[in-house]
Design a protein around this motif. Structure first.
Motif, mmCIF file in Angstrom:
data_model
loop_
_atom_site.group_PDB
_atom_site.id
_atom_site.type_symbol
_atom_site.label_atom_id
_atom_site.label_comp_id
_atom_site.label_asym_id
_atom_site.label_seq_id
_atom_site.Cartn_x
_atom_site.Cartn_y
_atom_site.Cartn_z
ATOM 1 N N GLU A 1 25.768 52.846 42.798
ATOM 2 C CA GLU A 1 24.373 53.234 42.569
ATOM 3 C C GLU A 1 23.622 53.370 43.890
ATOM 4 O O GLU A 1 22.853 54.319 44.089
ATOM 5 C CB GLU A 1 23.668 52.200 41.684
ATOM 6 C CG GLU A 1 22.204 52.572 41.405
ATOM 7 C CD GLU A 1 21.401 51.436 40.813
ATOM 8 O OE1 GLU A 1 20.591 51.699 39.905
ATOM 9 O OE2 GLU A 1 21.567 50.282 41.269
ATOM 10 N N GLU A 2 23.843 52.419 44.803
ATOM 11 C CA GLU A 2 23.149 52.471 46.090
ATOM 12 C C GLU A 2 23.590 53.687 46.894
ATOM 13 O O GLU A 2 22.772 54.324 47.574
ATOM 14 C CB GLU A 2 23.424 51.181 46.879
ATOM 15 C CG GLU A 2 22.686 51.089 48.200
ATOM 16 C CD GLU A 2 21.183 50.971 48.049
ATOM 17 O OE1 GLU A 2 20.486 51.096 49.084
ATOM 18 O OE2 GLU A 2 20.698 50.751 46.917
ATOM 19 N N SER B 1 20.333 60.603 47.965
ATOM 20 C CA SER B 1 19.176 61.395 47.520
ATOM 21 C C SER B 1 17.903 61.035 48.276
ATOM 22 O O SER B 1 16.829 61.556 47.960
ATOM 23 C CB SER B 1 18.937 61.166 46.023
ATOM 24 O OG SER B 1 18.501 59.840 45.786
ATOM 25 N N GLY B 2 18.024 60.146 49.252
ATOM 26 C CA GLY B 2 16.845 59.721 49.985
ATOM 27 C C GLY B 2 15.911 58.871 49.137
ATOM 28 O O GLY B 2 14.695 58.862 49.350
ATOM 29 N N TYR B 3 16.482 58.157 48.188
ATOM 30 C CA TYR B 3 15.727 57.299 47.257
ATOM 31 C C TYR B 3 14.730 58.100 46.423
ATOM 32 O O TYR B 3 13.707 57.571 45.974
ATOM 33 C CB TYR B 3 14.987 56.183 48.009
ATOM 34 C CG TYR B 3 15.919 55.210 48.701
ATOM 35 C CD1 TYR B 3 16.554 54.199 48.001
ATOM 36 C CD2 TYR B 3 16.176 55.322 50.077
ATOM 37 C CE1 TYR B 3 17.422 53.316 48.631
ATOM 38 C CE2 TYR B 3 17.033 54.440 50.719
ATOM 39 C CZ TYR B 3 17.659 53.441 49.992
ATOM 40 O OH TYR B 3 18.514 52.570 50.617
ATOM 41 N N ARG B 4 15.037 59.382 46.196
ATOM 42 C CA ARG B 4 14.123 60.228 45.413
ATOM 43 C C ARG B 4 14.757 60.659 44.087
ATOM 44 O O ARG B 4 14.455 61.718 43.564
ATOM 45 C CB ARG B 4 13.728 61.465 46.227
ATOM 46 C CG ARG B 4 12.863 61.167 47.441
ATOM 47 C CD ARG B 4 12.343 62.443 48.080
ATOM 48 N NE ARG B 4 13.422 63.266 48.591
ATOM 49 C CZ ARG B 4 13.928 63.175 49.823
ATOM 50 N NH1 ARG B 4 13.442 62.276 50.663
ATOM 51 N NH2 ARG B 4 14.906 63.957 50.209
ATOM 52 N N PRO C 1 29.655 61.311 51.520
ATOM 53 C CA PRO C 1 29.518 61.998 52.812
ATOM 54 C C PRO C 1 28.094 62.008 53.361
ATOM 55 O O PRO C 1 27.897 62.258 54.551
ATOM 56 C CB PRO C 1 29.979 63.429 52.487
ATOM 57 C CG PRO C 1 30.880 63.276 51.301
ATOM 58 C CD PRO C 1 30.261 62.182 50.492
ATOM 59 N N LYS C 2 27.095 61.719 52.512
ATOM 60 C CA LYS C 2 25.693 61.798 52.935
ATOM 61 C C LYS C 2 25.115 60.451 53.362
ATOM 62 O O LYS C 2 23.947 60.380 53.731
ATOM 63 C CB LYS C 2 24.836 62.363 51.790
ATOM 64 C CG LYS C 2 25.265 63.725 51.292
ATOM 65 C CD LYS C 2 24.423 64.152 50.106
ATOM 66 C CE LYS C 2 24.905 65.483 49.540
ATOM 67 N NZ LYS C 2 24.118 65.880 48.331
ATOM 68 N N VAL C 3 25.910 59.385 53.289
ATOM 69 C CA VAL C 3 25.369 58.057 53.579
ATOM 70 C C VAL C 3 26.028 57.469 54.812
ATOM 71 O O VAL C 3 26.958 58.049 55.392
ATOM 72 C CB VAL C 3 25.548 57.103 52.376
ATOM 73 C CG1 VAL C 3 24.881 57.665 51.138
ATOM 74 C CG2 VAL C 3 27.036 56.843 52.098
ATOM 75 N N ARG D 1 17.712 44.317 51.854
ATOM 76 C CA ARG D 1 17.943 45.064 53.097
ATOM 77 C C ARG D 1 16.998 46.250 53.214
ATOM 78 O O ARG D 1 16.475 46.545 54.300
ATOM 79 C CB ARG D 1 19.392 45.570 53.132
ATOM 80 C CG ARG D 1 20.448 44.495 53.228
ATOM 81 C CD ARG D 1 21.830 45.128 53.262
ATOM 82 N NE ARG D 1 22.893 44.161 53.098
ATOM 83 C CZ ARG D 1 24.172 44.484 53.048
ATOM 84 N NH1 ARG D 1 24.541 45.753 53.155
ATOM 85 N NH2 ARG D 1 25.097 43.547 52.890
ATOM 86 N N HIS D 2 16.760 46.933 52.086
ATOM 87 C CA HIS D 2 15.887 48.101 52.092
ATOM 88 C C HIS D 2 14.461 47.703 52.489
ATOM 89 O O HIS D 2 13.825 48.382 53.312
ATOM 90 C CB HIS D 2 15.884 48.755 50.711
ATOM 91 C CG HIS D 2 15.074 50.015 50.624
ATOM 92 N ND1 HIS D 2 15.294 51.102 51.446
ATOM 93 C CD2 HIS D 2 14.033 50.354 49.814
ATOM 94 C CE1 HIS D 2 14.431 52.064 51.148
ATOM 95 N NE2 HIS D 2 13.653 51.630 50.169
ATOM 96 N N GLN D 3 13.980 46.603 51.943
ATOM 97 C CA GLN D 3 12.638 46.145 52.288
ATOM 98 C C GLN D 3 12.561 45.709 53.745
ATOM 99 O O GLN D 3 11.566 45.961 54.423
ATOM 100 C CB GLN D 3 12.228 44.994 51.365
ATOM 101 C CG GLN D 3 11.934 45.432 49.932
ATOM 102 C CD GLN D 3 11.366 44.310 49.087
ATOM 103 O OE1 GLN D 3 11.219 43.173 49.534
ATOM 104 N NE2 GLN D 3 11.049 44.611 47.837
#
Length: 363
Positions: free
Chosen positions: A257-258, A264-267, A301-303, A350-352
């Motif tokens: 999921e992460e 998607s850039g969290y979008r 591939p995007k992360v 970690r995101h925060q």
């Protein structure tokens, strides 16, 4: 002396004084709810003034675990009762120090659960125990029920009133939970399926307004899995050394999921969890293959390389544990939920932290 005989002279006083009673259950949809339950409680002891220790406790501290707390904005910002902090401080004292300070074997805690029966009050449950025994049971319960917050911050003790509301416990189940908390009984058998049912609800997993239910149901799942065990302390947050296949599979779903969210850039509106949590948590062997193919071709591939390495580490652990099981039983579904919850909380922490760092550098 019977419970009725001990309680009768005290009832009016106990129901008048806030520190001596707490509402346990009420169906707010019914005006005249005969199933409504009220707990009343008090302490008595055989000590004289010279025997009393320096540390003093009262009923409100020992019963603070029953309270509902409050939601400051009506949704998620739970404010636990202040007495809960006092209870946790008391439980943190060394046992020998507690006994010397409180003369615990000479002090007794009494609780009765009352409900209405037409024009009379009926005692539905009666609890009588020394404070020394009570604190031992409370300590076991508190360790098992505490879990990291969904944001990854250190977990605080959720009051029973919040847990009752989160999973809609029945009056009978509430009383069984009281026996567990105050008398050391095992967690009720019906608690785990009820908590799991609430946890895997799409709304609870995804709606920010349901975060308190998400946190509460995870807390109850951990309670059942770890009550009275050493894991009660080691499983409060992410445990990278837990090699249970179901726990690892839960972590894996959170990792996938992460990866999707970061790609998607969290979008992204909905994630693979919204569509596949139920299948992944019950039949992993037939579910994770397609999820892994989607992740490695479309999202990975995007992360960052770091997230790819974590995926490899989790997959290696799973291979060493025997690979994907065909099906999970109820307890394994609970272990899956715990692994998913822990790993997700770690990512959110970690995101925060990254957002806070970026904000600080831009100022």
């Amino acid at each position: 002396m019977s419970a009725d005989a001990q309680l009768a002279p005290r009832v009016n006083y106990l129901l008048r004084e806030d520190k001596h009673h707490a509402e346990l259950y009420r169906d707010k949809k019914k005006r005249d709810d005969l199933q409504a339950q009220m707990a009343v409680y008090w302490i008595n002891d055989s000590m004289n003034e010279g025997e009393r220790g320096e540390i003093q406790i009262d009923e409100s501290v020992l019963a603070s675990i029953l309270e509902s707390g409050s939601f400051e904005d009506g949704t998620n910002n739970l404010t636990p009762p202040p007495e809960l902090k006092q209870l946790e401080e008391l439980l943190a004292l060394p046992k020998t120090g507690r006994e010397q300070a409180l003369h615990l074997d000479k002090t007794f805690f009494h609780m009765a659960v009352l409900s209405a029966n037409k024009a009379r009050l009926v005692i539905r449950e009666w609890i009588h125990t020394s404070i020394s025994q009570l604190l031992m049971h409370l300590e076991r319960y508190v360790a098992a029920v505490r879990i990291v917050q969904p944001t990854g911050e250190k977990g605080y003790l959720l009051p029973l009133g919040v847990l009752i509301r989160a999973v809609d416990m029945s009056p009978g189940l509430v009383r069984q939970c009281l026996r567990m908390i105050y008398q050391g009984a095992l967690p009720p058998a019906e608690l785990l399926p009820l908590a799991l049912q609430r946890f895997r609800s799409l709304k609870v997993l995804s709606d920010p307004k349901e975060t308190w239910r998400y946190h509460s149901s995870a807390s109850l799942i951990k309670l059942v899995l770890t009550y009275g065990k050493e894991e009660a302390n080691t499983m409060q947050s992410l445990n990278n050394h837990c090699l249970q296949p179901a726990y690892i599979c839960g972590r894996l779903l959170a990792v996938l999921e992460e990866i999707q969210r970061r790609a998607s850039g969290y979008r992204i509106g909905s994630t693979i969890v919204d569509r596949f949590y139920g299948a992944a948590s019950t039949a992993p062997a037939s579910t994770f293959g397609s999820l892994l193919r989607l992740s490695t071709t479309a999202h990975l591939p995007k992360v960052s390389v770091e997230l790819g390495r974590l995926l490899e580490e989790v997959m290696k652990q799973l291979d060493e544990a025997g690979g994907f099981p065909t099906i999970f039983n109820l307890r394994e579904q609970a272990e899956f939920a715990l692994g998913f919850y822990h790993q997700r909380a770690e990512f959110r922490s970690r995101h925060q932290a990254n957002q806070t760092k970026e904000t600080g550098e831009s100022q």
